[in-house]
Design a protein around this motif. Sequence first.
Motif, PDB file in Angstrom:
ATOM      1  N   VAL A 130      -2.982  -1.181   2.638  1.00  0.00           N
ATOM      2  CA  VAL A 130      -3.464   0.158   2.256  1.00  0.00           C
ATOM      3  C   VAL A 130      -4.984   0.196   2.252  1.00  0.00           C
ATOM      4  O   VAL A 130      -5.607   1.159   2.710  1.00  0.00           O
ATOM      5  CB  VAL A 130      -2.888   0.538   0.885  1.00  0.00           C
ATOM      6  N   ALA A 131      -5.609  -0.863   1.745  1.00  0.00           N
ATOM      7  CA  ALA A 131      -7.074  -0.894   1.722  1.00  0.00           C
ATOM      8  C   ALA A 131      -7.647  -0.872   3.134  1.00  0.00           C
ATOM      9  O   ALA A 131      -8.638  -0.175   3.414  1.00  0.00           O
ATOM     10  CB  ALA A 131      -7.548  -2.143   0.975  1.00  0.00           C
ATOM     11  N   ALA A 132      -7.011  -1.622   4.063  1.00  0.00           N
ATOM     12  CA  ALA A 132      -7.485  -1.607   5.447  1.00  0.00           C
ATOM     13  C   ALA A 132      -7.311  -0.227   6.073  1.00  0.00           C
ATOM     14  O   ALA A 132      -8.185   0.242   6.832  1.00  0.00           O
ATOM     15  CB  ALA A 132      -6.726  -2.656   6.265  1.00  0.00           C
ATOM     16  N   MET A 133      -6.195   0.456   5.765  1.00  0.00           N
ATOM     17  CA  MET A 133      -5.976   1.803   6.297  1.00  0.00           C
ATOM     18  C   MET A 133      -7.005   2.778   5.749  1.00  0.00           C
ATOM     19  O   MET A 133      -7.512   3.634   6.483  1.00  0.00           O
ATOM     20  CB  MET A 133      -4.559   2.268   5.951  1.00  0.00           C
ATOM     21  N   VAL A 134      -7.333   2.663   4.473  1.00  0.00           N
ATOM     22  CA  VAL A 134      -8.314   3.573   3.875  1.00  0.00           C
ATOM     23  C   VAL A 134      -9.689   3.360   4.488  1.00  0.00           C
ATOM     24  O   VAL A 134     -10.405   4.319   4.818  1.00  0.00           O
ATOM     25  CB  VAL A 134      -8.354   3.366   2.346  1.00  0.00           C
ATOM     26  N   VAL A 135     -10.066   2.081   4.661  1.00  0.00           N
ATOM     27  CA  VAL A 135     -11.368   1.801   5.276  1.00  0.00           C
ATOM     28  C   VAL A 135     -11.410   2.333   6.713  1.00  0.00           C
ATOM     29  O   VAL A 135     -12.409   2.934   7.150  1.00  0.00           O
ATOM     30  CB  VAL A 135     -11.651   0.291   5.235  1.00  0.00           C
ATOM     31  N   GLY A 136     -10.317   2.127   7.486  1.00  0.00           N
ATOM     32  CA  GLY A 136     -10.275   2.644   8.849  1.00  0.00           C
ATOM     33  C   GLY A 136     -10.348   4.162   8.890  1.00  0.00           C
ATOM     34  O   GLY A 136     -11.004   4.743   9.760  1.00  0.00           O
ATOM     35  N   TRP A 137      -9.677   4.823   7.930  1.00  0.00           N
ATOM     36  CA  TRP A 137      -9.699   6.293   7.886  1.00  0.00           C
ATOM     37  C   TRP A 137     -11.099   6.806   7.580  1.00  0.00           C
ATOM     38  O   TRP A 137     -11.561   7.788   8.163  1.00  0.00           O
ATOM     39  CB  TRP A 137      -8.717   6.757   6.808  1.00  0.00           C
ATOM     40  N   ILE A 138     -11.801   6.115   6.674  1.00  0.00           N
ATOM     41  CA  ILE A 138     -13.165   6.541   6.331  1.00  0.00           C
ATOM     42  C   ILE A 138     -14.110   6.332   7.504  1.00  0.00           C
ATOM     43  O   ILE A 138     -14.921   7.210   7.845  1.00  0.00           O
ATOM     44  CB  ILE A 138     -13.655   5.774   5.083  1.00  0.00           C
TER      45      ILE A 138
END
Length: 273
Positions: A130-138
């Motif tokens: 989830v943290a990797a997805m959030v960073v990628g989305w940002i």
Amino acid sequence: MSKKVQIWSRTISGHTHHLEVTGEIIRTFVWTVDGEEALTRKTADDRARLESNAHGSLLVIHSGLGTPRRATYFAPGEDLAGMTGIGGVDLTPEPGSRAAAYERRVIDHPKRYALIETLGGAAGVVGGIVAAMVVGWILARVSLPDIDLPLPNLPDLPDLPLPDLPSIPWPSIPWPDLPNVQVPEWVTWVANHLKYVWPVILAFVLAQGEIKRRRKHAEQAALAETAEVAAETAETGDETRLSSPTTTDSAATTEDSAATGADSAEPGQRRGL
């Protein structure tokens, strides 16, 4: 007892080890052996390792939230086991402490403990995804400015003449036709997702090891308590046997007095008294 103080103690091979830990984030460890200070150390490490050339080492484990878990003693020469956290002898936490309550929960509810630890490993994996997805989305929604860096014009390098190397006739090795082996789909899935599955499996294995360790420690403590009670009972029996001859002597004295009275009464009866 303050929640910020945790005490472990146990007698191992004739030596009494006592450990007192104070503090929450930066903890102070005071280790004494037979009443003499062996080591004092301050650290914030959740897996603190206390080393003593004369007495061995202690591995003191706290949770990520600072809750005390266990203190394990390793004799000199058990360095490899101490580094991996395997083996050793667990010290006994003070009754009523947080470490004692934790040990009791592990022993009384092993399945729940294993489930919580396994879910914790799974939560770590999911949290990382989830943290990797959030960073990628940002990063996908943030427009970074184009920066033109002045690069120097480097001269063209001359072409170097390379010599013609002779062709080596390597022998041809006839390899046999290997059979076409079909790998099960679940094996392929596990291999592709091993980095996600491995932390969960590791958490489950470690939980099972901790349950076995706690049960072994509880059994050893029960055996030690039984031996202590048996020793006290034997000592009480010895004291009782030591005091019993006095009673026997008193009874013998009474019998002697009765016999003397009977002997003195016989002449009187012969005189007709």
